[in-house]
Design a protein around this motif. Structure first.
Motif, mmCIF file in Angstrom:
data_model
loop_
_atom_site.group_PDB
_atom_site.id
_atom_site.type_symbol
_atom_site.label_atom_id
_atom_site.label_comp_id
_atom_site.label_asym_id
_atom_site.label_seq_id
_atom_site.Cartn_x
_atom_site.Cartn_y
_atom_site.Cartn_z
ATOM 1 N N ASN A 135 0.804 -1.223 0.000
ATOM 2 C CA ASN A 135 0.000 0.000 0.000
ATOM 3 C C ASN A 135 0.834 1.270 0.000
ATOM 4 O O ASN A 135 0.287 2.363 0.084
ATOM 5 C CB ASN A 135 -0.924 0.002 1.223
ATOM 6 C CG ASN A 135 -2.041 -0.998 1.070
ATOM 7 O OD1 ASN A 135 -3.007 -0.763 0.361
ATOM 8 N ND2 ASN A 135 -1.888 -2.151 1.703
ATOM 9 N N TRP A 136 2.145 1.138 -0.033
ATOM 10 C CA TRP A 136 3.013 2.305 0.063
ATOM 11 C C TRP A 136 3.463 2.675 -1.346
ATOM 12 O O TRP A 136 4.379 2.083 -1.896
ATOM 13 C CB TRP A 136 4.200 1.954 0.958
ATOM 14 C CG TRP A 136 5.020 3.129 1.372
ATOM 15 C CD1 TRP A 136 4.799 4.432 1.085
ATOM 16 C CD2 TRP A 136 6.207 3.087 2.165
ATOM 17 N NE1 TRP A 136 5.768 5.215 1.639
ATOM 18 C CE2 TRP A 136 6.644 4.411 2.312
ATOM 19 C CE3 TRP A 136 6.959 2.065 2.764
ATOM 20 C CZ2 TRP A 136 7.794 4.733 3.027
ATOM 21 C CZ3 TRP A 136 8.093 2.392 3.468
ATOM 22 C CH2 TRP A 136 8.507 3.719 3.615
ATOM 23 N N GLY A 141 4.436 0.417 -4.373
ATOM 24 C CA GLY A 141 3.161 -0.217 -4.057
ATOM 25 C C GLY A 141 3.053 -1.608 -4.647
ATOM 26 O O GLY A 141 4.042 -2.331 -4.741
ATOM 27 N N ALA A 142 1.828 -1.958 -5.063
ATOM 28 C CA ALA A 142 1.592 -3.312 -5.566
ATOM 29 C C ALA A 142 2.209 -3.531 -6.943
ATOM 30 O O ALA A 142 2.488 -4.655 -7.332
ATOM 31 C CB ALA A 142 0.095 -3.580 -5.624
ATOM 32 N N SER A 143 2.437 -2.433 -7.692
ATOM 33 C CA SER A 143 2.958 -2.617 -9.051
ATOM 34 C C SER A 143 4.469 -2.832 -9.077
ATOM 35 O O SER A 143 5.018 -3.218 -10.100
ATOM 36 C CB SER A 143 2.569 -1.439 -9.934
ATOM 37 O OG SER A 143 2.855 -0.235 -9.294
ATOM 38 N N ASP A 240 8.563 -6.685 -6.582
ATOM 39 C CA ASP A 240 7.259 -6.279 -6.063
ATOM 40 C C ASP A 240 7.001 -7.076 -4.781
ATOM 41 O O ASP A 240 7.691 -8.067 -4.527
ATOM 42 C CB ASP A 240 6.157 -6.486 -7.109
ATOM 43 C CG ASP A 240 5.844 -7.947 -7.352
ATOM 44 O OD1 ASP A 240 6.704 -8.790 -7.045
ATOM 45 O OD2 ASP A 240 4.760 -8.243 -7.846
ATOM 46 N N PRO A 241 6.064 -6.628 -3.950
ATOM 47 C CA PRO A 241 5.890 -7.282 -2.646
ATOM 48 C C PRO A 241 5.661 -8.794 -2.763
ATOM 49 O O PRO A 241 6.117 -9.552 -1.912
ATOM 50 C CB PRO A 241 4.653 -6.585 -2.075
ATOM 51 C CG PRO A 241 4.676 -5.241 -2.687
ATOM 52 C CD PRO A 241 5.202 -5.435 -4.074
ATOM 53 N N ASP A 242 4.966 -9.238 -3.811
ATOM 54 C CA ASP A 242 4.686 -10.668 -3.918
ATOM 55 C C ASP A 242 5.938 -11.503 -4.170
ATOM 56 O O ASP A 242 6.018 -12.649 -3.747
ATOM 57 C CB ASP A 242 3.675 -10.932 -5.037
ATOM 58 C CG ASP A 242 2.261 -10.727 -4.541
ATOM 59 O OD1 ASP A 242 1.920 -11.327 -3.502
ATOM 60 O OD2 ASP A 242 1.508 -9.960 -5.160
ATOM 61 N N SER A 243 6.915 -10.911 -4.867
ATOM 62 C CA SER A 243 8.094 -11.713 -5.175
ATOM 63 C C SER A 243 9.170 -11.622 -4.093
ATOM 64 O O SER A 243 10.014 -12.497 -3.999
ATOM 65 C CB SER A 243 8.674 -11.310 -6.537
ATOM 66 O OG SER A 243 9.154 -9.987 -6.489
#
Lengths: 328, 291
Positions: A135-136, A141-143, A240-243
Motif C-alpha cells: 500500500n506504500w 506499491g503493488a505494481s 514487487d511485494p509478492d516476489s
C-alpha cells in the motif's frame, strides 16, 4: 579446545576450499541459460538458508518471516540505485545494514516470546511488512519497481549478454555466509547460542546474556538475508511485494536449512542443492500448466524428509562415515 | 461517523469474528491436546469448502443440509491425518518441534496442489441457495443473512464443543492435555484420544468452512489467509484455551472491521496484527493462556 575439534574444523575448511574451486570452474563449460539460472538460484538460496541458519539453527529461534529482511534489502538497494544512482555493491551493504536494523527492531519485542508464540509472531511481522509495502506508493506499491538497465558493469551489477558474473556473485555470497557460519561455530557467540537453544534457563545461569546473544544472531542473520535480497533484485531486475516479501518466500528461505539439517555447517547448502533444483525443475516441467502437480510433489518431499530424516540430510554424512570406519 | 455506521461496523466485525473464532477453536483444540500447531489448518477449511461445493453441485441441496455430512467427512480426514502423519511426527526423537511444523506445512502444500489438480485454480462459489443474497435491515443496519446464519452456527458449534468437554470423552481429553504420560495408567488410550482430537479439530474447522462457503469465494488458496488469522487468534487468546479463541476471534473481527472503516480496506489486517503484537508484549502467552 579439544584437538580433534580443531582438526575437524580445519578439515572442513579444506573441503570448503576444494568445493569452492570446483564451483568456480563448473559453470565455464555450461552455456545453457536455463542450467546457469538454476545454479545461480541454488547458490543464492544456499546463502540465504545459511543466513537463516544463524538465527534459526544455531540460536534455535525458528523464524518463519525472514522474507521481511530479504525484502528490506531488495527495496533499499533497488531504490538507492533507481532514485539515487548509488551503485548496487554499495546499496547491497546498505540494504543489509537496514535489514539488520529491522531484525533488531523486530527482535526487541518478539524475543520475549518463545516456541510457537515466537514463530507465529515472526509470520505476523512479515505479513505487516508485506501489507505496508503493498500500500506504500512511494516504494512502488503493488505494481513494484523496475530496475532500469544502465550499462553492463560490475559497478552496476548488471549483465545482460552473459549471466555468468551473477553466478560468481551468488557463489561469493554463499561462500561468505559459509565462512561466517564456520567462524561462528568456533567463536564464543556460537557457543552461547547453542546454550540458549538447548536450555535458556541453564544458559542464563552460566552467565550467557540470552537476550543480547539472540539480538546478535538476529542482526547477523538479517544482514545476510538483506544482502541476498539485494542480489536477487539486481539479478531479476524487477521487485514487487509478492516476489520479495511473501510468506511463501519466508518458508523457502528456511526450508533448505531444515531439510539439510538445522544448526549444522553443511545442512543449509545440502538442503538447497536438493530442494531448489527439484522445485525449479518440477515447477517448470510439471507446473507450467498450473495443474498443481508440482505443489503435490513439493509437499510430499517436505513431509518425507521431515519424517524420514528429522535431523536433516547432513546426518547422512555421519552414517556414511560410521560405515566406512567399520563401526555400527 | 453516524451511529448507524458505528453499529454497522460493530455488527460486521461480530459476524466475521465468530467465524474466525470457530476456525481458531479447531486449531486451539489440537494444540492444547498435543502441542502441535497444525500449519495445514487453513487447507482443512478449504477442503471443507470444496466438499460443500461438490456435494451442492451433485445434489443441489443447501449447504445447511450438507453440514453434518461434510463435518463427518472432515472428522474422518482429521483422524486419517493423525494416523498417517502426526503419530509418526510425534514419535521422532530429533527436532520434534521442527518436524511437526514442516510435516503439517508439507501437508498444506500437498492439499493445495491436490485441490488445484482436481478443481483448477479458478474461483468458485455456491449460488442460488436458500439464504443467498438475502439481507435484513434492522434500524438501518444491514445484515447479510448468510453471514448471520454462519455466525449462529458458529455459536452453536462452540456450545457443542463446550458440551463435549463435559462428557466422558471430554474429560479424557482434558486428562490427556494435563498429563500425557499418566493417562495411560488409568486406562486411557492416548493414541485414540489424539486421533479423536484431530477428528474433532478438523470437523470444527469444517463447519466453519461450509458456512463460509455460503457467502465467500472458494479457491485452492482461500485457506492461507484464514489460517494466518487463525494463528493470530489462537496466539492472542492463548494456545489451548477455547474461551480465549472465542474472545480473541471477536476482538480480531472487531478490530478488522474498525481498521477497514478508518483506514483503507486493504490495510484492514494491519490493525489486527498490531493489536496482536501489542497484547503479546504484555501477555506473552495470550489473553487466556496459562503462564
Amino acid at each position: 579446545m579439544v584437538p580433534s575439534i580443531t582438526r575437524r574444523r580445519r578439515r572442513e575448511l579444506v573441503i570448503a576450499a576444494v568445493l569452492l574451486a570446483v564451483l568456480i570452474v563448473l559453470p565455464l563449460p555450461i552455456h545453457d541459460v536455463y542450467t546457469r539460472n538454476l545454479f545461480i538460484i541454488t547458490l543464492l538460496f544456499a546463502g540465504l538458508a545459511q543466513a537463516w541458519n544463524i538465527l534459526g539453527g544455531y540460536c534455535g529461534q525458528i523464524s518463519l518471516g525472514h522474507s521481511l529482511y530479504f525484502g528490506i534489502g531488495a527495496y533499499v538497494s533497488t531504490l538507492m540505485f533507481v532514485n539515487g544512482h548509488i551503485p548496487p555493491p554499495v546499496g547491497m551493504i546498505a540494504g543489509g545494514l537496514v535489514a539488520a536494523a529491522g531484525a533488531l527492531l523486530v527482535g526487541w519485542p518478539v524475543f520475549r516470546l518463545s516456541g510457537h508464540y515466537y514463530a507465529i509472531a515472526t509470520v505476523v511481522v512479515q505479513e505487516i511488512g508485506y501489507l505496508l509495502a503493498l500500500n506504500w506508493d512511494l516504494i512502488g506499491g503493488a505494481s513494484g519497481v523496475f530496475i532500469p538497465f544502465r550499462g553492463e558493469s560490475w559497478l552496476n551489477l548488471q549483465f545482460r549478454t552473459d549471466k555468468l558474473p551473477y553466478f560468481y556473485v551468488a557463489l561469493g555470497f554463499a561462500a561468505v555466509t559459509w565462512a561466517v557460519a564456520w567462524w561462528l561455530e568456533g567463536a564464543r557467540l556460537g557457543f552461547s547460542w547453542r546454550a540458549v537453544k538447548d536450555d535458556v534457563v541453564a544458559a542464563r545461569s552460566l552467565g550467557v546474556r540470552v537476550f543480547r546473544s539472540k539480538m546478535a544472531a538476529a542482526a547477523l542473520s538479517g544482514f545476510f538475508t538483506g544482502v541476498g535480497g539485494a542480489i536477487f533484485a539486481q539479478y531479476v531486475g524487477y521487485i514487487d511485494p509478492d516476489s520479495i516479501l511473501s510468506g511463501q518466500l519466508a518458508i523457502l528461505i528456511a526450508l533448505p536449512a531444515v531439510l539439510g539439517g538445522v544448526g549444522t555447517l553443511w545442512g543449509p547448502f545440502l538442503g538447497a542443492a536438493v530442494l531448489i533444483p527439484l522445485r525449479e525443475v518440477s515447477s517448470s516441467y510439471l507446473g507450467a500448466s498450473g495443474n498443481g502437480f508440482d505443489l503435490m510433489l513439493y509437499g510430499i518431499l517436505i513431509m518425507a524428509v521431515a519424517l524420514l530424516r528429522p535431523q536433516g540430510l547432513a546426518s547422512l554424512g555421519a552414517v556414511f562415515r560410521r560405515n566406512a570406519n567399520g563401526a555400527p | 461517523m453516524t451511529i448507524e455506521t458505528l453499529l454497522q461496523v460493530a455488527v460486521s466485525g461480530l459476524l466475521m469474528g465468530l467465524i474466525y473464532a470457530l476456525v481458531a477453536a479447531g486449531l486451539s483444540l489440537i494444540f492444547g491436546l498435543m502441542d502441535v500447531v497444525n500449519f495445514a489448518h487453513g487447507e482443512l477449511m478449504m477442503v471443507a469448502m470444496y466438499a460443500a461445493f461438490t456435494l451442492w453441485q451433485m445434489s443441489g441441496l443447501d449447504p445447511f443440509i450438507l453440514l453434518p455430512i461434510v463435518a463427518a467427512l472432515m472428522f474422518g480426514l482429521g483422524v486419517a491425518i493423525y494416523r498417517l502423519l502426526i503419530a509418526r511426527a510425534l514419535s521422532v526423537r530429533f527436532n520434534r518441534g521442527m518436524v511437526q511444523i514442516f510435516v503439517t506445512f508439507g501437508l498444506a502444500i500437498f492439499i493445495r496442489g491436490f485441490m488445484q489438480f482436481v478443481y483448477g485454480g479458478e474461483f468458485r462459489s455456491i449460488t442460488g441457495t436458500w439464504l443467498a443474497n438475502r439481507t435484513a435491515n434492522i434500524y438501518g443496519v444491514y445484515l447479510p443473512l448468510p453471514q448471520v446464519a454462519a455466525s449462529l452456527v458458529c455459536l452453536l458449534a462452540f456450545a457443542g464443543l463446550l458440551a463435549i468437554g463435559r462428557t466422558e470423552f471430554g474429560r479424557a481429553l482434558e486428562a490427556t492435555r494435563e498429563d500425557r504420560e499418566a493417562v495411560a495408567l488409568i486406562g486411557i488410550d492416548r493414541d485414540r484420544i489424539f486421533a479423536l482430537g484431530w477428528g474433532l479439530g478438523a470437523a470444527t474447522v469444517g463447519v466453519a468452512g461450509v458456512m463460509l462457503a455460503g457467502f465467500y469465494y472458494i479457491s485452492p488458496n482461500v485457506g492461507a489467509n484464514f489460517a494466518l488469522i487463525a494463528y493470530v487468534t489462537v496466539a492472542l487468546g492463548g494456545f489451548g484455551s477455547m474461551l480465549g479463541a472465542l474472545a480473541a476471534g471477536l476482538l480480531i473481527g472487531e478490530v478488522e472491521a474498525i481498521t477497514a472503516q478508518l483506514l483503507e480496506p486493504s490495510l484492514k489486517q494491519v490493525g489486527m496484527f498490531a493489536i496482536y503484537l501489542a497484547v503479546l508484549m504484555f501477555r506473552p502467552r495470550g489473553l487466556f493462556g496459562k503462564l
